[in-house]
Design a protein around this motif. Structure first.
Motif, PDB file in Angstrom:
ATOM      1  N   LEU A  73       4.804   9.775  -7.102  1.00  0.00           N
ATOM      2  CA  LEU A  73       5.852   9.999  -8.100  1.00  0.00           C
ATOM      3  C   LEU A  73       5.250  10.283  -9.481  1.00  0.00           C
ATOM      4  O   LEU A  73       5.744  11.129 -10.226  1.00  0.00           O
ATOM      5  N   ALA A  74       4.159   9.561  -9.792  1.00  0.00           N
ATOM      6  CA  ALA A  74       3.506   9.784 -11.085  1.00  0.00           C
ATOM      7  C   ALA A  74       2.976  11.211 -11.165  1.00  0.00           C
ATOM      8  O   ALA A  74       3.090  11.893 -12.192  1.00  0.00           O
ATOM      9  N   LYS A  75       2.367  11.667 -10.045  1.00  0.00           N
ATOM     10  CA  LYS A  75       1.853  13.044 -10.025  1.00  0.00           C
ATOM     11  C   LYS A  75       3.002  14.044 -10.168  1.00  0.00           C
ATOM     12  O   LYS A  75       2.922  15.008 -10.910  1.00  0.00           O
ATOM     13  N   ARG A  76       4.086  13.763  -9.456  1.00  0.00           N
ATOM     14  CA  ARG A  76       5.278  14.641  -9.518  1.00  0.00           C
ATOM     15  C   ARG A  76       5.814  14.685 -10.950  1.00  0.00           C
ATOM     16  O   ARG A  76       6.162  15.755 -11.458  1.00  0.00           O
ATOM     17  N   GLN A  77       5.832  13.489 -11.595  1.00  0.00           N
ATOM     18  CA  GLN A  77       6.321  13.435 -12.966  1.00  0.00           C
ATOM     19  C   GLN A  77       5.420  14.273 -13.875  1.00  0.00           C
ATOM     20  O   GLN A  77       5.892  15.032 -14.724  1.00  0.00           O
ATOM     21  N   GLY A  78       4.117  14.152 -13.682  1.00  0.00           N
ATOM     22  CA  GLY A  78       3.172  14.950 -14.482  1.00  0.00           C
ATOM     23  C   GLY A  78       3.405  16.435 -14.278  1.00  0.00           C
ATOM     24  O   GLY A  78       3.434  17.219 -15.242  1.00  0.00           O
ATOM     25  N   ASP A  79       3.581  16.826 -13.017  1.00  0.00           N
ATOM     26  CA  ASP A  79       3.831  18.245 -12.703  1.00  0.00           C
ATOM     27  C   ASP A  79       5.102  18.731 -13.404  1.00  0.00           C
ATOM     28  O   ASP A  79       5.128  19.809 -14.000  1.00  0.00           O
ATOM     29  N   GLU A  96       0.836  -1.218   0.000  1.00  0.00           N
ATOM     30  CA  GLU A  96       0.000   0.000   0.000  1.00  0.00           C
ATOM     31  C   GLU A  96       0.867   1.264   0.000  1.00  0.00           C
ATOM     32  O   GLU A  96       0.661   2.192  -0.770  1.00  0.00           O
ATOM     33  N   SER A  97       1.910   1.197   0.838  1.00  0.00           N
ATOM     34  CA  SER A  97       2.835   2.329   0.928  1.00  0.00           C
ATOM     35  C   SER A  97       3.562   2.548  -0.398  1.00  0.00           C
ATOM     36  O   SER A  97       3.721   3.678  -0.867  1.00  0.00           O
ATOM     37  N   LEU A  98       3.949   1.419  -0.999  1.00  0.00           N
ATOM     38  CA  LEU A  98       4.650   1.497  -2.283  1.00  0.00           C
ATOM     39  C   LEU A  98       3.756   2.104  -3.361  1.00  0.00           C
ATOM     40  O   LEU A  98       4.180   2.944  -4.179  1.00  0.00           O
ATOM     41  N   GLN A  99       2.461   1.699  -3.331  1.00  0.00           N
ATOM     42  CA  GLN A  99       1.514   2.216  -4.329  1.00  0.00           C
ATOM     43  C   GLN A  99       1.296   3.719  -4.150  1.00  0.00           C
ATOM     44  O   GLN A  99       1.198   4.474  -5.122  1.00  0.00           O
ATOM     45  N   ARG A 100       1.225   4.141  -2.892  1.00  0.00           N
ATOM     46  CA  ARG A 100       1.058   5.584  -2.625  1.00  0.00           C
ATOM     47  C   ARG A 100       2.260   6.373  -3.155  1.00  0.00           C
ATOM     48  O   ARG A 100       2.139   7.416  -3.771  1.00  0.00           O
TER      49      ARG A 100
END
Ligand SMILES: [Zn+2]
Length: 157
Positions: A17-23, A8-12
């Motif tokens: 990270l995906a959001k950060r990459q998008g930003d 769960e922690s890894l998925q969060r």
């Protein structure tokens, strides 16, 4: 084997990270757009600088040509003056130069229809009589501006 809690922690973390990459991708896009805008502005300004430089070059060329023309004219006028002065008595040339220095570059003026063309004033009757009775080789001068008056058939005497 990872525990469900670790998963769960890894998925969060992955989501974060995906959001950060998008930003970051958005930031990169914005920077690229700004860079393109800046490059376009550089091209515009470069074109303007080139156009202005062409005008400066053209004006410089014309100025240099005009200067050369003026220099040639000065040389011609000086030569003409030398030749003219050679035939005039020295004292008269000296008088002319003195008046010329005082009167804004004009030491002699035509007397035209009773008017001094140096100061534009009409000579009064006494002055006219004096000029009229003066010998042809007498140097007559305007009482108002002191310039040497040059008599001609149009002097109105
Ligand atoms: Zn005068």
């Amino acid at each position: 084997m990872a525990s469900p809690k670790d998963l769960e922690s890894l998925q969060r973390e992955l989501a974060s990270l995906a959001k950060r990459q998008g930003d970051l991708e958005d930031v990169v896009l914005e920077v690229m757009e700004r860079r393109e805008g800046a490059q376009e502005r550089v091209r515009e300004l470069t074109d303007r600088v080139e156009a202005i430089q062409a005008k400066v070059d053209d004006a410089t060329t014309r100025r240099d040509a005009a200067n050369a023309e003026i220099d040639a004219e000065v040389a011609t006028v000086n030569k003409e003056r030398e030749l003219t002065v050679a035939d005039i008595p020295e004292a008269l040339v000296a008088l002319y130069d003195r008046i010329r220095a005082k009167q804004g570059g004009i030491g002699a003026a035509r007397l035209y229809q009773r008017r001094c063309e140096g100061c534009r004033l009409e000579l009064d009757i006494t002055e006219l009589n004096d000029v009229r009775s003066a010998a042809a080789d007498t140097v007559v001068r305007c009482e108002n501006c002191s310039r040497i008056l040059v008599r001609t058939p149009d002097s109105g005497l």
